[in-house]
Design an enzyme around this catalytic site. Structure first.
Site, PDB file in Angstrom:
ATOM      1  N   GLU A  81       0.818  -1.214   0.000  1.00  0.00           N
ATOM      2  CA  GLU A  81       0.000   0.000   0.000  1.00  0.00           C
ATOM      3  C   GLU A  81       0.853   1.266   0.000  1.00  0.00           C
ATOM      4  OE1 GLU A  81      -3.700   2.055   2.495  1.00  0.00           O
ATOM      5  OE2 GLU A  81      -3.079   0.001   2.915  1.00  0.00           O
ATOM      6  N   VAL A  82       0.596   2.100  -0.982  1.00  0.00           N
ATOM      7  CA  VAL A  82       1.185   3.433  -1.120  1.00  0.00           C
ATOM      8  C   VAL A  82       2.711   3.398  -0.972  1.00  0.00           C
ATOM      9  CG1 VAL A  82       0.940   5.864  -0.520  1.00  0.00           C
ATOM     10  CG2 VAL A  82      -0.950   4.317  -0.081  1.00  0.00           C
TER      11      VAL A  82
END
Length: 263
Positions: A157-158
Protein backbone atom coordinates in the site's frame (compact mmCIF):
# COMPACT_ATOMS: atom_id res chain seq x y z
CA UNK A 1 -14.72 -19.50 -13.20
CA UNK A 2 -16.96 -22.51 -12.61
CA UNK A 3 -15.37 -23.02 -9.20
CA UNK A 4 -14.06 -20.75 -6.48
CA UNK A 5 -10.79 -18.97 -7.23
CA UNK A 6 -8.00 -20.44 -5.09
CA UNK A 7 -4.54 -19.49 -3.86
CA UNK A 8 -3.17 -21.91 -6.45
CA UNK A 9 -5.04 -20.12 -9.24
CA UNK A 10 -3.60 -16.77 -8.21
CA UNK A 11 -0.06 -18.02 -7.62
CA UNK A 12 0.12 -20.07 -10.82
CA UNK A 13 -0.82 -17.04 -12.92
CA UNK A 14 1.46 -14.57 -11.16
CA UNK A 15 3.03 -12.28 -13.75
CA UNK A 16 0.60 -13.43 -16.44
CA UNK A 17 -2.47 -11.34 -15.67
CA UNK A 18 -3.74 -8.46 -13.58
CA UNK A 19 -6.45 -9.37 -11.10
CA UNK A 20 -9.10 -6.89 -10.01
CA UNK A 21 -9.73 -6.60 -6.28
CA UNK A 22 -12.24 -4.70 -4.17
CA UNK A 23 -12.83 -4.35 -0.45
CA UNK A 24 -16.61 -4.60 -0.08
CA UNK A 25 -18.87 -3.73 2.84
CA UNK A 26 -21.98 -5.81 2.16
CA UNK A 27 -23.57 -8.49 0.00
CA UNK A 28 -25.01 -6.02 -2.52
CA UNK A 29 -21.54 -4.67 -3.25
CA UNK A 30 -20.13 -8.20 -3.46
CA UNK A 31 -22.79 -9.26 -5.96
CA UNK A 32 -22.19 -6.14 -8.04
CA UNK A 33 -18.43 -6.74 -8.00
CA UNK A 34 -18.85 -10.31 -9.23
CA UNK A 35 -21.22 -9.21 -11.97
CA UNK A 36 -18.61 -6.65 -13.04
CA UNK A 37 -16.01 -9.41 -13.38
CA UNK A 38 -14.03 -8.79 -10.18
CA UNK A 39 -12.71 -12.07 -8.80
CA UNK A 40 -10.88 -11.03 -5.62
CA UNK A 41 -12.73 -9.47 -2.71
CA UNK A 42 -11.86 -8.52 0.83
CA UNK A 43 -14.09 -7.66 3.75
CA UNK A 44 -14.30 -7.36 7.52
CA UNK A 45 -15.22 -10.34 9.72
CA UNK A 46 -18.47 -8.74 10.84
CA UNK A 47 -22.09 -9.86 10.41
CA UNK A 48 -21.89 -9.22 6.66
CA UNK A 49 -19.27 -11.93 6.04
CA UNK A 50 -21.58 -14.88 5.48
CA UNK A 51 -23.86 -12.80 3.24
CA UNK A 52 -20.88 -11.60 1.20
CA UNK A 53 -19.71 -15.18 0.80
CA UNK A 54 -23.16 -16.24 -0.38
CA UNK A 55 -23.37 -13.32 -2.82
CA UNK A 56 -19.95 -14.11 -4.28
CA UNK A 57 -19.53 -17.89 -3.99
CA UNK A 58 -16.75 -18.17 -6.58
CA UNK A 59 -14.70 -15.11 -5.64
CA UNK A 60 -11.44 -15.29 -3.69
CA UNK A 61 -12.24 -13.68 -0.35
CA UNK A 62 -9.58 -12.28 1.98
CA UNK A 63 -11.07 -11.49 5.39
CA UNK A 64 -9.43 -9.11 7.84
CA UNK A 65 -8.30 -10.30 11.25
CA UNK A 66 -8.84 -7.29 13.55
CA UNK A 67 -5.51 -5.88 14.67
CA UNK A 68 -4.94 -6.84 18.29
CA UNK A 69 -7.59 -9.57 18.21
CA UNK A 70 -5.01 -12.24 19.09
CA UNK A 71 -2.18 -12.26 21.61
CA UNK A 72 -0.67 -15.68 20.97
CA UNK A 73 0.05 -18.03 18.11
CA UNK A 74 -2.62 -20.40 19.37
CA UNK A 75 -5.24 -17.67 19.35
CA UNK A 76 -4.21 -16.70 15.81
CA UNK A 77 -4.58 -20.28 14.61
CA UNK A 78 -7.95 -20.69 16.30
CA UNK A 79 -9.33 -17.43 14.89
CA UNK A 80 -7.83 -18.12 11.48
CA UNK A 81 -9.61 -21.45 11.19
CA UNK A 82 -12.83 -19.86 12.42
CA UNK A 83 -12.64 -17.28 9.64
CA UNK A 84 -12.08 -20.02 7.06
CA UNK A 85 -15.14 -21.83 8.41
CA UNK A 86 -17.17 -18.64 7.95
CA UNK A 87 -16.18 -18.38 4.29
CA UNK A 88 -12.73 -16.78 4.03
CA UNK A 89 -10.21 -18.05 1.49
CA UNK A 90 -7.39 -16.11 3.15
CA UNK A 91 -6.93 -14.26 6.41
CA UNK A 92 -5.59 -10.71 6.25
CA UNK A 93 -3.24 -10.16 9.18
CA UNK A 94 -1.26 -7.03 10.07
CA UNK A 95 0.27 -8.71 13.13
CA UNK A 96 3.95 -9.68 13.29
CA UNK A 97 5.37 -12.53 11.17
CA UNK A 98 5.31 -14.92 14.15
CA UNK A 99 1.51 -14.94 14.09
CA UNK A 100 1.46 -15.32 10.30
CA UNK A 101 3.93 -18.20 10.48
CA UNK A 102 1.79 -20.00 13.06
CA UNK A 103 -1.27 -19.85 10.80
CA UNK A 104 0.68 -20.66 7.63
CA UNK A 105 2.15 -23.80 9.23
CA UNK A 106 -1.43 -25.03 9.70
CA UNK A 107 -2.26 -24.42 6.04
CA UNK A 108 -4.19 -21.19 6.59
CA UNK A 109 -3.57 -18.83 3.65
CA UNK A 110 -2.51 -15.46 5.08
CA UNK A 111 -2.32 -12.00 3.54
CA UNK A 112 0.34 -9.76 5.08
CA UNK A 113 0.79 -6.00 4.66
CA UNK A 114 3.71 -3.63 3.96
CA UNK A 115 4.09 0.03 3.10
CA UNK A 116 1.41 2.22 4.58
CA UNK A 117 -0.17 -0.10 7.14
CA UNK A 118 -3.05 1.85 8.76
CA UNK A 119 -2.93 -0.22 11.95
CA UNK A 120 0.71 0.81 12.39
CA UNK A 121 0.56 4.31 10.96
CA UNK A 122 1.72 5.87 14.21
CA UNK A 123 5.23 4.82 13.12
CA UNK A 124 4.99 6.37 9.65
CA UNK A 125 1.98 8.69 9.59
CA UNK A 126 -0.42 8.38 6.66
CA UNK A 127 1.94 8.95 3.76
CA UNK A 128 3.79 7.17 1.00
CA UNK A 129 6.32 4.78 2.47
CA UNK A 130 9.61 3.80 0.82
CA UNK A 131 10.54 6.89 -1.16
CA UNK A 132 13.98 7.09 0.46
CA UNK A 133 16.44 4.24 -0.20
CA UNK A 134 16.82 3.36 3.48
CA UNK A 135 13.06 3.17 3.99
CA UNK A 136 12.65 1.16 0.79
CA UNK A 137 15.16 -1.36 2.16
CA UNK A 138 13.10 -1.62 5.35
CA UNK A 139 9.97 -2.29 3.32
CA UNK A 140 11.76 -4.98 1.32
CA UNK A 141 13.00 -6.61 4.52
CA UNK A 142 9.44 -6.66 5.82
CA UNK A 143 8.35 -8.32 2.59
CA UNK A 144 10.97 -11.04 2.98
CA UNK A 145 10.02 -11.56 6.62
CA UNK A 146 6.41 -12.18 5.60
CA UNK A 147 7.50 -14.38 2.72
CA UNK A 148 9.69 -16.46 5.05
CA UNK A 149 6.78 -16.72 7.48
CA UNK A 150 4.75 -18.40 4.75
CA UNK A 151 2.30 -15.66 3.76
CA UNK A 152 0.44 -16.46 0.54
CA UNK A 153 -0.25 -12.85 -0.38
CA UNK A 154 0.84 -9.38 0.65
CA UNK A 155 -0.94 -6.07 0.46
CA UNK A 156 1.45 -3.41 -0.83
CA UNK A 157 0.00 0.00 0.00
CA UNK A 158 1.18 3.43 -1.12
CA UNK A 159 4.79 2.66 -1.97
CA UNK A 160 6.62 4.01 -5.03
CA UNK A 161 5.82 2.23 -8.28
CA UNK A 162 9.46 1.23 -8.72
CA UNK A 163 9.55 -0.42 -5.30
CA UNK A 164 6.18 -2.14 -5.83
CA UNK A 165 7.42 -3.52 -9.14
CA UNK A 166 10.65 -4.74 -7.52
CA UNK A 167 8.67 -6.44 -4.75
CA UNK A 168 6.32 -8.12 -7.22
CA UNK A 169 9.18 -9.42 -9.34
CA UNK A 170 11.14 -10.71 -6.37
CA UNK A 171 8.58 -12.58 -4.29
CA UNK A 172 6.39 -15.60 -5.01
CA UNK A 173 3.65 -14.01 -2.89
CA UNK A 174 0.63 -12.52 -4.63
CA UNK A 175 1.07 -8.75 -4.36
CA UNK A 176 -2.13 -6.80 -3.82
CA UNK A 177 -1.42 -3.24 -4.88
CA UNK A 178 -3.17 -0.16 -3.56
CA UNK A 179 -1.72 3.21 -4.53
CA UNK A 180 1.22 1.53 -6.30
CA UNK A 181 0.35 2.24 -9.91
CA UNK A 182 -0.13 -0.95 -11.91
CA UNK A 183 2.97 -2.74 -10.64
CA UNK A 184 1.36 -5.43 -8.45
CA UNK A 185 -0.50 -8.64 -9.21
CA UNK A 186 -3.85 -7.14 -8.24
CA UNK A 187 -5.31 -3.68 -8.68
CA UNK A 188 -6.97 -3.04 -5.35
CA UNK A 189 -9.40 -0.34 -4.19
CA UNK A 190 -12.05 0.05 -1.53
CA UNK A 191 -15.64 0.03 -2.76
CA UNK A 192 -16.38 3.02 -0.54
CA UNK A 193 -13.86 5.07 -2.52
CA UNK A 194 -15.07 3.77 -5.89
CA UNK A 195 -18.73 4.40 -5.05
CA UNK A 196 -18.27 7.65 -3.16
CA UNK A 197 -20.15 6.42 -0.09
CA UNK A 198 -18.54 8.64 2.53
CA UNK A 199 -17.82 12.30 3.26
CA UNK A 200 -14.37 11.65 4.75
CA UNK A 201 -10.90 11.81 3.23
CA UNK A 202 -10.37 10.22 -0.17
CA UNK A 203 -6.74 9.11 -0.64
CA UNK A 204 -4.74 10.22 -3.67
CA UNK A 205 -4.95 6.78 -5.27
CA UNK A 206 -8.75 6.63 -4.98
CA UNK A 207 -11.00 7.36 -7.93
CA UNK A 208 -14.72 7.95 -7.50
CA UNK A 209 -16.86 6.42 -10.24
CA UNK A 210 -20.18 7.24 -8.53
CA UNK A 211 -21.56 9.63 -5.91
CA UNK A 212 -23.54 7.48 -3.53
CA UNK A 213 -23.51 10.26 -0.94
CA UNK A 214 -25.66 12.37 -3.25
CA UNK A 215 -27.88 9.39 -4.08
CA UNK A 216 -28.33 8.60 -0.40
CA UNK A 217 -29.16 12.24 0.37
CA UNK A 218 -31.82 12.18 -2.34
CA UNK A 219 -33.19 8.90 -0.98
CA UNK A 220 -33.30 10.37 2.52
CA UNK A 221 -35.33 13.32 1.23
CA UNK A 222 -37.79 10.88 -0.34
CA UNK A 223 -38.00 8.94 2.93
CA UNK A 224 -38.85 12.09 4.85
CA UNK A 225 -41.41 13.12 2.22
CA UNK A 226 -43.09 9.71 2.36
CA UNK A 227 -43.17 9.63 6.17
CA UNK A 228 -44.60 13.15 6.33
CA UNK A 229 -47.30 12.22 3.81
CA UNK A 230 -48.17 9.17 5.91
CA UNK A 231 -48.40 11.29 9.07
CA UNK A 232 -50.57 13.86 7.29
CA UNK A 233 -52.95 11.18 6.00
CA UNK A 234 -53.36 9.74 9.48
CA UNK A 235 -54.04 13.19 10.90
CA UNK A 236 -56.62 13.99 8.22
CA UNK A 237 -58.27 10.57 8.26
CA UNK A 238 -57.22 9.81 4.68
CA UNK A 239 -55.45 6.70 5.96
CA UNK A 240 -56.49 4.00 6.51
CA UNK A 241 -59.12 3.64 3.80
CA UNK A 242 -61.62 0.80 3.60
CA UNK A 243 -59.28 -1.25 1.44
CA UNK A 244 -56.55 -1.11 4.07
CA UNK A 245 -58.55 -2.85 6.78
CA UNK A 246 -60.69 -5.92 7.47
CA UNK A 247 -64.37 -5.59 8.37
CA UNK A 248 -66.52 -7.99 10.38
CA UNK A 249 -70.09 -8.63 9.25
CA UNK A 250 -72.78 -7.06 11.47
CA UNK A 251 -74.37 -10.41 12.26
CA UNK A 252 -71.01 -11.93 13.14
CA UNK A 253 -70.17 -9.01 15.38
CA UNK A 254 -73.51 -9.32 17.18
CA UNK A 255 -72.89 -13.03 17.62
CA UNK A 256 -69.43 -12.21 19.05
CA UNK A 257 -71.01 -9.83 21.57
CA UNK A 258 -73.47 -12.48 22.63
CA UNK A 259 -70.76 -15.13 23.02
CA UNK A 260 -68.45 -12.80 24.90
CA UNK A 261 -71.16 -12.17 27.50
CA UNK A 262 -71.89 -15.86 28.07
CA UNK A 263 -70.86 -17.25 31.50
Amino acid sequence: MSRRTSVYDLASRKGQRKWLQLHVDNAAEAAAAVEAGIEILSCEPDHHLEFIRKAAPMAFLSVGMPHGAVASREEAIRLGFRMLERGADAVYCSHSPRFIEAMAREGIPVTGHVGLVPNRATWTNFRAVGRKPEEAVAVMRAVKALENAGAAAIEVEVVPVELADHITRNTPMITMGMGCGSACDTQYLFSSDVLGTHAGHYPRHAKRYADFMALEAALQERRVEAFRAFAADVASGAYPEAGHQVAMGEADFERFLTLSQAP
